[in-house]
Design a protein around this motif. Structure first.
Motif, PDB file in Angstrom:
ATOM      1  N   LEU A  67       0.684   2.750  -7.496  1.00 14.17           N
ATOM      2  CA  LEU A  67      -0.026   1.566  -7.473  1.00 14.17           C
ATOM      3  C   LEU A  67      -0.912   1.343  -8.623  1.00 14.17           C
ATOM      4  CD1 LEU A  67      -1.591   1.800  -3.713  1.00 14.17           C
ATOM      5  CD2 LEU A  67       0.402   0.547  -4.513  1.00 14.17           C
ATOM      6  N   SER A  68      -0.920  -0.050  -8.959  1.00 13.28           N
ATOM      7  CA  SER A  68      -1.648  -0.393 -10.180  1.00 13.28           C
ATOM      8  C   SER A  68      -3.117  -0.109  -9.979  1.00 13.28           C
ATOM      9  CB  SER A  68      -1.568  -2.010 -10.149  1.00 13.28           C
ATOM     10  OG  SER A  68      -2.275  -2.357 -11.536  1.00 13.28           O
ATOM     11  N   PRO A  69      -3.799   0.413 -11.096  1.00  7.48           N
ATOM     12  CA  PRO A  69      -5.195   0.659 -10.856  1.00  7.48           C
ATOM     13  C   PRO A  69      -6.109  -0.534 -10.225  1.00  7.48           C
ATOM     14  CG  PRO A  69      -4.352   1.613 -13.156  1.00  7.48           C
ATOM     15  CD  PRO A  69      -3.414   0.841 -12.298  1.00  7.48           C
ATOM     16  N   SER A  70      -6.965   0.224  -9.281  1.00  6.53           N
ATOM     17  CA  SER A  70      -7.803  -0.969  -8.612  1.00  6.53           C
ATOM     18  C   SER A  70      -8.725  -1.680  -9.463  1.00  6.53           C
ATOM     19  CB  SER A  70      -8.365  -0.245  -7.455  1.00  6.53           C
ATOM     20  OG  SER A  70      -9.391  -1.035  -6.940  1.00  6.53           O
ATOM     21  N   THR A  75       0.815  -1.007  -0.036  1.00  7.65           N
ATOM     22  CA  THR A  75       0.184   0.019   0.046  1.00  7.65           C
ATOM     23  C   THR A  75       0.639   1.294  -0.037  1.00  7.65           C
ATOM     24  OG1 THR A  75       0.001   0.135   2.548  1.00  7.65           O
ATOM     25  CG2 THR A  75      -1.720  -1.243   1.298  1.00  7.65           C
ATOM     26  N   GLU A  76       0.439   2.289  -0.249  1.00  5.86           N
ATOM     27  CA  GLU A  76       1.197   3.657  -0.214  1.00  5.86           C
ATOM     28  C   GLU A  76       1.803   4.106   1.077  1.00  5.86           C
ATOM     29  OE1 GLU A  76      -1.289   6.706  -2.019  1.00  5.86           O
ATOM     30  OE2 GLU A  76      -0.703   6.249  -3.973  1.00  5.86           O
ATOM     31  N   ASN A  77       1.060   3.452   2.076  1.00  2.00           N
ATOM     32  CA  ASN A  77       1.481   3.507   3.642  1.00  2.00           C
ATOM     33  C   ASN A  77       2.498   2.560   3.894  1.00  2.00           C
ATOM     34  OD1 ASN A  77       0.091   5.809   3.812  1.00  2.00           O
ATOM     35  ND2 ASN A  77      -1.725   4.705   4.427  1.00  2.00           N
ATOM     36  N   SER A  78       2.833   1.565   3.184  1.00  2.00           N
ATOM     37  CA  SER A  78       3.605   0.400   3.535  1.00  2.00           C
ATOM     38  C   SER A  78       5.333   0.798   3.584  1.00  2.00           C
ATOM     39  CB  SER A  78       3.459  -0.767   2.656  1.00  2.00           C
ATOM     40  OG  SER A  78       3.788  -0.467   1.605  1.00  2.00           O
TER      41      SER A  78
END
Length: 290
Positions: free
Chosen positions: A258-261, A240-243
């Motif tokens: 991140l790859s599109p959801s 995740t962006e917070n990882s």
């Protein structure tokens, strides 16, 4: 009763899960050290049930096939008459052959160029339409036999096939090009290198720490003489962006995204607790038409 399988995740739609199989897809993500499955609405792809299991000890393919068969037979939901059953298999040996050079009768020869052919395995192949290639990989013969008895309509697909095709689809959803695509799994990382939206490299590596992970990434970049500080990276999987991993990667690459959801627009909030890597892979399997 799960036997040697240890349940790690189990989330069901709070509105009620009937397990009828009618108008539903079943996705199974499978390795010899565990598996996950998801049951999805055939029209909206909303999940009804997602479960994940791990195995703490190693089993041979024949042992794994036997315990998986017993587990499925005893499950109250896994033998429903599903509209579609897709199974994503992971094995480190995966050979890509350009469509123009591929001959079905030469699968053994293609695969022998990159890996030894193991006794007790059959060679399967997937069509990668967007890439214009075929993916060849070994699949345990005993597991193939048991699965096709349980699910005569099962479609077995290598997880790398799904990953590559979805990485190419991601280009259609983003403005900026990316040069490297990283699929980060708990103990594995898959690395894809692109040149002007053309795949030039795919491989997977086992890792135990973030240091291992970074070593393999930079090893691949070095082979292609790429400077991380001048290229964009797209990532997916257990991140995740917070990882910590995302923040670490952001220090080295020009841009990390991140790859599109691929999540449905509306689904039960309980599924928010399912790790992205499990959800992402299972829904990609459900969507797969290879």
């Amino acid at each position: 009763m799960t036997g040697p399988f240890l349940k790690a995740i189990s989330v069901a739609d709070k509105s009620g899960f009937t397990g009828s199989g009618k108008n539903q897809f079943l996705s199974i993500e499978l390795e010899l050290d565990g598996f996950s499955f998801g049951i999805f609405d055939a029209r909206s792809l909303k999940p009804s049930l997602i479960e994940s299991y791990i195995i703490q000890e190693g089993f041979s393919p024949s042992q794994f096939a036997a315990i998986l068969h017993e587990f499925i037979v005893k499950s109250p939901v896994l033998l429903a008459p599903f509209e579609k059953v897709n199974l994503g298999w992971y094995h480190q040996h995966y050979t890509l052959v350009p469509e123009k050079l591929y001959l079905p009768s030469a699968k053994n020869k293609y695969h022998s160029l990159s890996a030894d052919y193991s006794e007790g395995y059959l060679l399967s192949s997937d069509t990668l339409a967007k890439l214009g290639a075929y993916g060849i990989y070994p699949f345990p013969e005993v597991l193939d036999h048991k699965l096709k008895i349980l699910y005569p309509n099962v479609k077995i697909i290598h997880q790398a096939t799904i990953l590559i095709e979805n990485a190419l689809k991601a280009f259609e959803l983003v403005i900026d090009d990316f040069d490297i695509f990283l699929h980060i799994r708990p103990k594995k990382i898959e690395v894809l290198i692109f040149d002007k939206r053309r795949l030039v490299f795919y491989n997977s590596f086992s890792h135990q720490s973030i240091d291992d992970l970074m070593y393999f990434i930079f090893y691949v970049l070095e082979q292609f003489r790429l400077d991380a500080g001048k290229i964009n990276a797209m990532v997916t999987g257990e991140i995740t962006e917070n990882s910590t991993t995302f923040q670490y990667l952001s220090k080295y690459f020009q841009k990390v995204a991140l790859s599109p959801s691929n999540a449905p627009a509306h689904f039960d909030a309980a599924f928010g607790q399912v790790p992205e890597i499990v959800y992402h892979n299972l829904i990609n399997l459900a969507k797969c038409e290879l």
